[in-house]
Design an enzyme around this catalytic site. Structure first.
Site, PDB file in Angstrom:
ATOM      1  N   TYR A 293     -66.252 -64.532-127.749  1.00 33.72           N
ATOM      2  CA  TYR A 293     -66.330 -65.924-128.183  1.00 33.72           C
ATOM      3  C   TYR A 293     -66.436 -65.929-129.701  1.00 33.72           C
ATOM      4  O   TYR A 293     -67.347 -65.315-130.255  1.00 33.72           O
ATOM      5  CB  TYR A 293     -67.555 -66.576-127.550  1.00 33.72           C
ATOM      6  CG  TYR A 293     -67.474 -68.063-127.457  1.00 33.72           C
ATOM      7  CD1 TYR A 293     -67.976 -68.874-128.462  1.00 33.72           C
ATOM      8  CD2 TYR A 293     -66.868 -68.669-126.355  1.00 33.72           C
ATOM      9  CE1 TYR A 293     -67.885 -70.256-128.371  1.00 33.72           C
ATOM     10  CE2 TYR A 293     -66.781 -70.050-126.248  1.00 33.72           C
ATOM     11  CZ  TYR A 293     -67.291 -70.843-127.261  1.00 33.72           C
ATOM     12  OH  TYR A 293     -67.203 -72.202-127.166  1.00 33.72           O
ATOM     13  N   TYR A 343     -58.496 -73.078-129.203  1.00 31.00           N
ATOM     14  CA  TYR A 343     -59.920 -73.295-128.940  1.00 31.00           C
ATOM     15  C   TYR A 343     -60.084 -74.010-127.603  1.00 31.00           C
ATOM     16  O   TYR A 343     -60.045 -75.249-127.537  1.00 31.00           O
ATOM     17  CB  TYR A 343     -60.563 -74.098-130.063  1.00 31.00           C
ATOM     18  CG  TYR A 343     -62.076 -74.246-129.922  1.00 31.00           C
ATOM     19  CD1 TYR A 343     -62.696 -75.473-130.125  1.00 31.00           C
ATOM     20  CD2 TYR A 343     -62.878 -73.154-129.606  1.00 31.00           C
ATOM     21  CE1 TYR A 343     -64.074 -75.608-130.022  1.00 31.00           C
ATOM     22  CE2 TYR A 343     -64.254 -73.289-129.486  1.00 31.00           C
ATOM     23  CZ  TYR A 343     -64.850 -74.512-129.689  1.00 31.00           C
ATOM     24  OH  TYR A 343     -66.219 -74.637-129.577  1.00 31.00           O
TER      25      TYR A 343
END
Lengths: 392, 141
Positions: A293, A343
């Protein structure tokens, strides 16, 4: 018959679908989610009506929700929920899907994420309006906005600075993460940013919240991603090489800020990673590639430390010399991550791991047979981890 | 003078109590009756020992800088004329850490470090709302 508790290799991700990403206007969140699911079903070589479990996570637009079952016309689901833990949610969805499949509650579970915050004539930064990200009781969260602390960037800037104060990490280390990640994005046709990034461009980009520059912060995207989770046996009957789930874990240390606790520097990802490695019977040295992440460059550095790829405080030096980039020792975020790819919260690292293990990564295809995937939610508040491999 | 359009805190029973204290120049902490642990964010149970008993205690007002960040982007139009500005995390001498705006005066702007002393200051936002924040006094421990 004694049923083993360890689930290593019992379940797999059999399909993945990634819609076009980025500044795509005029499509609803449900539309992106439906397309992602259709693409995942096609990728797996199954029919939509073989899905008997549905897990959903909305993005910042908060739109993907319980109505999606009816939007797609599912009439007989055996598993259904919306999931909420920020960026940790995608991996958590896969974990809960695997637990359900392993327990015999459902056979083929779709996990779907979609978000469409971008609008025409609105900048990405303005479109991504987040209130206080820390979850605190009562009105105390609203004190933050009154002080001028807005959203994740403020929180991560403070976390990054703490790491710099404790360990001497520098903006140059953050820049290296951005540069290495962009090198991978250049090789990914799905990525939103495909022009190489130089150190000068990174340093000259404006500060958003110092020490974080613009290129320390992830993109904003309209789009959707879905994955299909099933048993290892079922996955072997489907079209793609399965991405077997070898290890799973979560770690949530809470937001309590107090003397003696450094939850933003020693994060819950340590617990999530430990549990994942234990289930898989593996160590960091067994991992061929990392999909971490990367909402901010700092997140990658602290994640590498907490997962055990380097010692606490050594994350800055660890990324020097392009260790994470093409040709480096630990390929990381090989699709361009959230910084340069797209994203979709936790679905970004997850989707790249699956695409790689399926052998569908084209120019950026790695030989790596195991990928570690991490998810972060809140401001380093919620963490999840998966270890995936192309054999059980 | 441009009107102050910065967001105000939400008023609810917890923040109303906070502002009763700050109006008197004090920052209220919950002090656990069982383990003496202090907390700033109000909770019904002590997050150290789980006790439901506490007493309200004003903070002494001193602490040290844990982290700091300078906001350059205008996230809200109310801050347009005040940007860039500082936010930080401070650790009260009593133990709890608080995220708030930071007042950083000239000598310290380019040389902030964790460990510097800070003091509580109260910023009048309305006649009823004094917002607790911290000022760097520049002495390192």
């Amino acid at each position: 018959m004694v049923r083993e508790r360890n689930m290593r290799g019992r379940c797999a991700i059999a399909g993945v679908g990634v819609t076009p990403m980025g500044k795509i206007y005029g499509r609803s969140t449900d539309d992106f989610a439906a397309q992602a699911l259709q693409l995942a079903v096609q990728n797996a070589g199954i029919e939509l009506d073989e899905i008997d479990g549905l897990l959903l996570q909305p993005g910042i637009d908060y739109r993907l929700g319980m109505g999606f079952q009816n939007y797609l016309g599912f009439k007989n689901l055996k598993l259904f929920n919306t999931i909420s833990s920020g960026g940790a949610g995608a991996i958590s969805m896969v974990q809960y899907a695997a637990l359900a499949v392993h327990a015999g509650m459902a056979d083929v579970v779709a996990c779907v994420f979609a978000d469409a915050p971008l609008a025409e004539k609105t900048s990405a930064g303005d479109a991504y309006k987040v209130g206080g990200v820390l979850s605190q009781p009562g009105g105390y969260t609203s004190l933050l906005n009154a002080h001028g602390y807005f959203g994740a960037t403020s929180g991560y800037a403070l976390a990054a600075r703490r790491h710099m104060e404790l360990y001497g990490t520098t903006e140059t280390h953050f820049a290296q993460v951005a540069i290495s990640t962009r090198e991978w994005a250049v090789t990914n046709p799905l990525a939103q940013q495909r022009k190489p990034l130089t150190r000068e461009e990174h340093q000259n980009s404006p500060y958003v919240v110092e020490p974080l520059h613009l290129f320390d912060c992830c993109l904003v995207s309209n789009g959707g991603v879905a994955v299909i989770v099933t048993s290892a046996e079922r996955a072997r009957d489907m079209r793609q090489v399965p991405a077997y789930i070898l290890g799973m874990g979560q770690g949530h240390f809470g937001d309590q800020q107090h003397r003696g606790r450094e939850p933003q520097v020693e994060t819950g990802l340590a617990q999530a990673g430990k549990a994942s490695f234990a289930m898989a019977g593996l160590a960091p040295s067994d991992i061929g590639a990392c999909q971490l992440y990367d909402c901010f460059t700092y997140t990658v550095i602290v994640s590498l430390e907490d997962l055990g790829f380097c010692a606490k405080g050594e994350g800055g030096p660890f990324v020097e010399g392009g260790r994470l980039g093409p040709g480096g020792e630990l390929p990381t975020n090989t699709g361009g991550g959230q910084l340069s790819g797209y994203y979709m919260w936790g679905m970004t690292p997850l989707s790249e791991a699956v695409i790689q293990l399926q052998g569908n990564a084209g120019e950026r295809q790695l030989d790596a047979t195991t990928h570690l995937v991490s998810g972060n939610g809140g401001v380093l508040s919620y963490h999840s981890c998966l270890i995936l491999g192309n054999s059980p | 003078m441009t009107p102050d359009t910065r967001p105000l805190p939400v008023l609810n029973p917890e923040t109303r109590r906070l502002f009763e204290y700050t109006l008197r120049g004090e920052l209220p902490l919950q002090r656990c009756a069982a383990c003496d642990g202090y907390r700033f964010i109000p909770r019904v149970l002590c997050d150290h020992c789980g006790s439901p008993e506490w007493n309200w205690t004003p903070a002494q007002g001193g602490g040290q800088l844990i982290s700091f960040a300078r906001v350059h982007k205008v996230f809200h139009p109310g801050f347009a004329d005040r940007t860039p500005y500082w936010i930080g995390i401070v650790e009260l001498d009593e133990g709890p850490r608080i995220t708030s705006a930071l007042t950083v005066r000239k000598p310290w702007e380019e040389s902030l470090t964790a460990g510097m002393r800070v003091v509580l200051e109260l910023e009048r936002r309305t006649p009823e709302i004094y917002l607790p924040r911290f000022r760097v006094t520049g002495v390192e421990e």
